[in-house]
Design an enzyme around this catalytic site. Structure first.
Site, mmCIF file in Angstrom:
data_model
loop_
_atom_site.group_PDB
_atom_site.id
_atom_site.type_symbol
_atom_site.label_atom_id
_atom_site.label_comp_id
_atom_site.label_asym_id
_atom_site.label_seq_id
_atom_site.Cartn_x
_atom_site.Cartn_y
_atom_site.Cartn_z
ATOM 1 N N SER A 11 0.850 -1.194 0.000
ATOM 2 C CA SER A 11 0.000 0.000 0.000
ATOM 3 C C SER A 11 0.883 1.239 0.000
ATOM 4 O O SER A 11 0.412 2.350 0.188
ATOM 5 C CB SER A 11 -0.938 -0.010 1.210
ATOM 6 O OG SER A 11 -0.178 -0.116 2.390
ATOM 7 N N SER A 249 6.070 4.473 11.235
ATOM 8 C CA SER A 249 4.954 4.108 10.367
ATOM 9 C C SER A 249 5.308 4.559 8.967
ATOM 10 O O SER A 249 6.296 5.268 8.758
ATOM 11 C CB SER A 249 3.680 4.794 10.826
ATOM 12 O OG SER A 249 3.731 6.155 10.456
ATOM 13 N N LYS A 250 4.449 4.170 8.013
ATOM 14 C CA LYS A 250 4.711 4.540 6.625
ATOM 15 C C LYS A 250 4.676 6.047 6.424
ATOM 16 O O LYS A 250 5.117 6.553 5.423
ATOM 17 C CB LYS A 250 3.696 3.865 5.711
ATOM 18 C CG LYS A 250 4.041 2.407 5.496
ATOM 19 C CD LYS A 250 3.210 1.747 4.430
ATOM 20 C CE LYS A 250 3.636 0.283 4.337
ATOM 21 N NZ LYS A 250 2.754 -0.548 3.594
ATOM 22 N N ARG A 251 4.112 6.749 7.393
ATOM 23 C CA ARG A 251 4.034 8.203 7.260
ATOM 24 C C ARG A 251 5.374 8.878 7.513
ATOM 25 O O ARG A 251 5.564 10.028 7.179
ATOM 26 C CB ARG A 251 2.990 8.763 8.233
ATOM 27 C CG ARG A 251 1.567 8.415 7.830
ATOM 28 C CD ARG A 251 0.580 9.032 8.795
ATOM 29 N NE ARG A 251 0.813 8.569 10.158
ATOM 30 C CZ ARG A 251 0.353 7.423 10.638
ATOM 31 N NH1 ARG A 251 -0.348 6.637 9.858
ATOM 32 N NH2 ARG A 251 0.581 7.059 11.877
ATOM 33 N N ASP A 252 6.305 8.141 8.119
ATOM 34 C CA ASP A 252 7.598 8.750 8.430
ATOM 35 C C ASP A 252 8.454 8.851 7.178
ATOM 36 O O ASP A 252 9.244 7.968 6.892
ATOM 37 C CB ASP A 252 8.355 7.932 9.486
ATOM 38 C CG ASP A 252 7.634 7.981 10.820
ATOM 39 O OD1 ASP A 252 7.253 9.091 11.222
ATOM 40 O OD2 ASP A 252 7.458 6.929 11.438
#
Ligand code: GLU
Length: 312
Positions: A11, A249-252
């Protein structure tokens, strides 16, 4: 000789936590002279375009983590993309439904979150069983308004297992998990079901993954039992945190693969990850292969691992 696996959800681009997990899954299986399967967990077609899966393959290859079958490489247990395996999942749902173990659930996400029910270890609400006792007539009436999800009715039973890394873990199915989803109302099959069917079909004997999935394991073990499939051994890894102790998280964006690949050679990334994993005393460059000899689960920390400021 173990069969391990990489099971990325494409994703987005991988982050350091995914790399850490992939490295340890690879070392754990390969240090037994075993094999690694790459399965692309792209159950949700809208969130997981094929381009992301291809990018993950390139990133794993860049790190030097070669897999023996799966992904675009193919192999004897394919297809390796979950989107192409829906017939297997549908068959299992039908079988469990025919045994009277499932029921349609018409609750919306908002209703579920509004209920002041207890929460699971992973923070999601335990389903209060709202739709479990609907009559056939009630089900038919509701189905005219909203397509149902399919839920597995769980018994009031304790599932206990010994994690290969974290040790004993147990949950009460009814109290801690609740009846759980096998297929969403939009027809997408649930991770819990797909992962069990796929790991069994692909001959996986050891599952190495983040400790955020520890609390999924009792549900998965219950499914293994219901479906009469042999369960793998589980090894849950501590999660990586930033220097302030926050989980990655992937947001980093600062630790995305894109940034890492611009900044470092693959051996530098592997060496730093091996340092975090307790496999070497300093963050010196290493190839994944060179770590095989010294690999042992006893060296790997059990608590969340803080990435020191400036390491990446
Ligand atoms: N696809 C999951 C993830 O990327 C991993 C599932 C598993 O290892 O069981 O987080």
């Amino acid at each position: 000789m173990e069969t391990g696996r990489f099971a990325p959800s494409p994703s987005g681009r991988m982050h350091l936590g995914n790399l850490f997990c992939s490295l340890l899954a690879w070392l754990s299986a390969k240090s037994t002279g075993g094999r690694v399967v790459l399965r692309i967990e792209d159950l949700d077609p809208l969130r997981c375009p094929r381009a992301f899966a291809d990018e993950i393959e390139q990133d794993l290859a860049w790190l030097g983590l070669a897999w023996d079958e799966g992904g675009s490489l193919g192999g004897p247990h394919g297809p390796y993309y979950q989107q192409e395996r829906t017939a297997l999942y549908a068959g299992a749902c039908d079988m469990l439904a025919a045994r009277g173990l499932t029921y349609p659930c018409f609750c919306s996400r908002a209703q579920l979150h509004a209920a002041s029910a207890p929460h699971r270890a992973d923070g999601t609400p335990v389903y209060p069983g709202t739709c479990r006792a609907l009559t056939r007539a009630e089900q038919a009436a509701k189905a005219r308004v909203r397509p149902p999800a399919l839920r597995l009715a769980v018994p009031d039973e304790r599932v206990e297992f010994v994690d290969g890394h974290l040790g004993r873990y147990a949950e009460d199915l009814a109290k801690d998990c609740g009846d759980f989803i096998l297929r969403r109302s939009d027809g997408v099959h649930a991770y819990q079901l797909a992962v069990v069917l796929d790991d069994a079909a692909m001959g996986v004997t050891q599952v190495v993954r983040g400790a955020d999935l520890l609390s999924s394991t009792p549900r998965q073990l219950y499914l293994y039992r219901l479906l009469g499939l042999p369960a793998p051994r589980f090894y849950h890894l501590p999660l990586l945190t930033d220097a302030k102790g926050r989980r990655l998280s992937k947001r980093d964006g600062d630790v995305s693969l894109e940034t890492l690949r611009q900044r470092y050679a693959p051996e530098q990334v592997v060496g730093r990850l091996a340092f975090l994993a307790g496999l070497q005393g300093e963050p010196a460059p290493r190839t994944a292969k060179s770590l095989l000899d010294g690999f042992a689960w006893e060296k790997v920390p059990k608590e969340d691992i803080r990435i020191p400021e400036g390491l990446f």
